[in-house]
Design an enzyme around this catalytic site. Sequence first.
Site, PDB file in Angstrom:
ATOM      1  N   ASN A 210     -38.622  12.333   7.577  1.00 39.09           N
ATOM      2  CA  ASN A 210     -37.808  12.963   6.126  1.00 39.09           C
ATOM      3  C   ASN A 210     -38.771  14.086   5.851  1.00 39.09           C
ATOM      4  O   ASN A 210     -40.053  13.792   5.570  1.00 39.09           O
ATOM      5  CB  ASN A 210     -37.898  11.830   5.299  1.00 39.09           C
ATOM      6  CG  ASN A 210     -36.849  12.258   3.767  1.00 39.09           C
ATOM      7  OD1 ASN A 210     -35.803  12.531   4.116  1.00 39.09           O
ATOM      8  ND2 ASN A 210     -37.655  12.067   2.751  1.00 39.09           N
ATOM      9  N   HIS A 246     -33.816  19.149  -1.956  1.00 38.65           N
ATOM     10  CA  HIS A 246     -34.057  19.705  -3.405  1.00 38.65           C
ATOM     11  C   HIS A 246     -33.790  21.009  -3.563  1.00 38.65           C
ATOM     12  O   HIS A 246     -34.822  21.763  -3.255  1.00 38.65           O
ATOM     13  CB  HIS A 246     -35.611  19.200  -3.687  1.00 38.65           C
ATOM     14  CG  HIS A 246     -36.034  17.858  -3.680  1.00 38.65           C
ATOM     15  ND1 HIS A 246     -35.215  16.831  -4.576  1.00 38.65           N
ATOM     16  CD2 HIS A 246     -36.581  17.156  -2.856  1.00 38.65           C
ATOM     17  CE1 HIS A 246     -35.733  15.752  -4.283  1.00 38.65           C
ATOM     18  NE2 HIS A 246     -36.432  15.442  -3.227  1.00 38.65           N
ATOM     19  N   ASP A 276     -30.637  17.218  -5.073  1.00 33.68           N
ATOM     20  CA  ASP A 276     -30.572  17.458  -6.331  1.00 33.68           C
ATOM     21  C   ASP A 276     -30.385  19.154  -6.432  1.00 33.68           C
ATOM     22  O   ASP A 276     -31.038  19.838  -5.480  1.00 33.68           O
ATOM     23  CB  ASP A 276     -31.344  17.067  -7.488  1.00 33.68           C
ATOM     24  CG  ASP A 276     -32.886  17.260  -6.834  1.00 33.68           C
ATOM     25  OD1 ASP A 276     -33.350  18.156  -6.346  1.00 33.68           O
ATOM     26  OD2 ASP A 276     -33.718  16.200  -7.422  1.00 33.68           O
TER      27      ASP A 276
HETATM   28  C1  XIL Z   1     -40.671  11.458  -6.465  1.00 32.54           C
HETATM   29  C2  XIL Z   1     -40.338  10.668  -7.533  1.00 32.54           C
HETATM   30  O1  XIL Z   1     -39.006  10.940  -7.816  1.00 32.54           O
HETATM   31  C3  XIL Z   1     -41.076  10.763  -8.868  1.00 32.54           C
HETATM   32  O2  XIL Z   1     -40.753   9.680  -9.660  1.00 32.54           O
HETATM   33  C4  XIL Z   1     -42.522  10.509  -8.329  1.00 32.54           C
HETATM   34  O3  XIL Z   1     -43.232  10.800  -9.572  1.00 32.54           O
HETATM   35  C5  XIL Z   1     -43.005  11.406  -7.373  1.00 32.54           C
HETATM   36  O4  XIL Z   1     -42.098  11.540  -6.215  1.00 32.54           O
HETATM   37  N1  XIL Z   1     -39.893  14.152  -2.006  1.00 32.54           N
HETATM   38  C6  XIL Z   1     -40.113  12.547  -1.819  1.00 32.54           C
HETATM   39  C7  XIL Z   1     -39.848  11.626  -3.059  1.00 32.54           C
HETATM   40  O5  XIL Z   1     -39.825  12.234  -0.651  1.00 32.54           O
HETATM   41  O6  XIL Z   1     -40.435  10.360  -2.877  1.00 32.54           O
HETATM   42  C8  XIL Z   1     -40.380  12.293  -4.412  1.00 32.54           C
HETATM   43  O7  XIL Z   1     -40.027  11.390  -5.239  1.00 32.54           O
HETATM   44  C9  XIL Z   1     -39.643  13.514  -4.622  1.00 32.54           C
HETATM   45  C10 XIL Z   1     -39.905  14.545  -3.211  1.00 32.54           C
END
Ligand code: XIL
Length: 490
Positions: A210, A246, A276
């Site tokens: 991932n 993201h 998101d």
């Molecule tokens: C993020 C979480 O949403 C937060 O709560 C934490 O503080 C940091 O990590 N990539 C990923 C996720 O694979 O695990 C991350 O999640 C966001 C970015």
Amino acid sequence: MVLNRVLSPSHPKRLITVAAAAVLVGAPVIALTAAGPASAASTLRAAAEAQNRYFGTELTGSMPSNQTIASIAGTQFDMVTPGNEMKWDTTEPSNGNYNFSPGDGIVSFAQAHNMRVRGHNLVWHSQLPGWVSSLPTSQVKGVMESHITTEVTHYKGKIYAWDVVNEPFNEDGSYRQDVFYNAFGGGEQYIADAIRTAHAADPNAKLYINDYNIEGSGSKSNGMYTLAQQLLAQGVPLGGVGLESHFIVGQVPASMQANMARFAALGLDVAVTELDDRIPLPASSGNLQQQATDYANITKWCLSVARCVGVSQWGVGDADSWIPGTFSGYGAATMYDNNYQPKPAYTSTLNALNGGSVSPPPSSPPPSSPSASASASASSSPPPAGGCHVTDAVSAWNTGLTANITVTNNGTSAINGWHLTFTLPSGQTVTNAWNATVSPSSGAVTATNVSYNAAIPAGGSTSFGFQANHTGNAAAPTAFSLNGTACSVG
Ligand code: XIL
């Protein structure tokens, strides 16, 4: 950015509707849209299930005990990813001491709501307890394997897919030189080793790598593609590639569909794992509309790629999203607002799942054209008196391609029901199509309209596309004819 919010799948128990089941046989993606508005589902999960997909959400911390969040999560989504609860700093805070209760809580929530679980994650440079990073190099391999074996065994049978390795790449496509990479003599062999170890512990879980910024084409995405090819060539049981997704509003890469298709063409599943779409605050209505377009596009692209198994949003609503705490000045990144009211992105996503009404074809159907009868009339529709014109855009990689074709009716009267014949270069085999049915899969093929794009008004056009494998010749198709009339091309 390590601020833990806390807390938890897996019996699919999927509600495949009669309409969906009928459509799944043979499953050209385009046919899935033919169910039409009459059978439109009213939740994301039901609409996704009718397309043989899932729609997931991230849950973490106190989210499951918030009634509003829990109710939306259980009603709208059928896959859960724990935001933090299965990460190394929670599950093995010190060497050999495991804590699975937060993760178990998320799994229980999921099971109680007939949701499945994406396990997230086993090997990652971040949220990694200090004791791992300070181990003598010689001990890292053994510790990594024990961690994977213990965690995957604990959740065996309850996890649909594991993000085994998370975020292994730098932006330029080189490997991140983290403790695991360095321990394996400065090599990516840790990735193969981690996947094989997870597979031994739960042979039924789909095993993913991932990462973010691999959603479209580019160096990092190419790095992942090369790695996936190498792992498969070595017989490593890699099952899928996760595209975190993201995004910033309006900046979703246009190459995302073709990129998903090239991974799928390797024989891998593809998933949008952490979607998101952040907006500069305060969010303007224009940006909320653009976000709706972004979400719908991503959803449609996933539906168009047969091996894209589902989409997960990272969080339920804007109020629980990680975005404002991590990307200063940004927020409003999810489908639900701060009060858990659905935003335009929710509606556009649901519409996209229900069959593509989000982006109607350029032509609007004539008033008297019932869509249900449109495809039946395709073969009897007259040729366009003034001819037709075709443009095609082919985007290829070493073994596959996607073609997007726009056909224009240059005649003086509308066409109601169309078939476009063309010749595929030798060695090309169609694997799936969207906005048309394409058959047979090679040689002289015919693309036939689906219910919602049967009508092409005089001067109007419509677009469809397909994905194909090739054996070296990725040229565009030739010899287009629309309802029997040859078309100009270019
Ligand atoms: C993020 C979480 O949403 C937060 O709560 C934490 O503080 C940091 O990590 N990539 C990923 C996720 O694979 O695990 C991350 O999640 C966001 C970015």
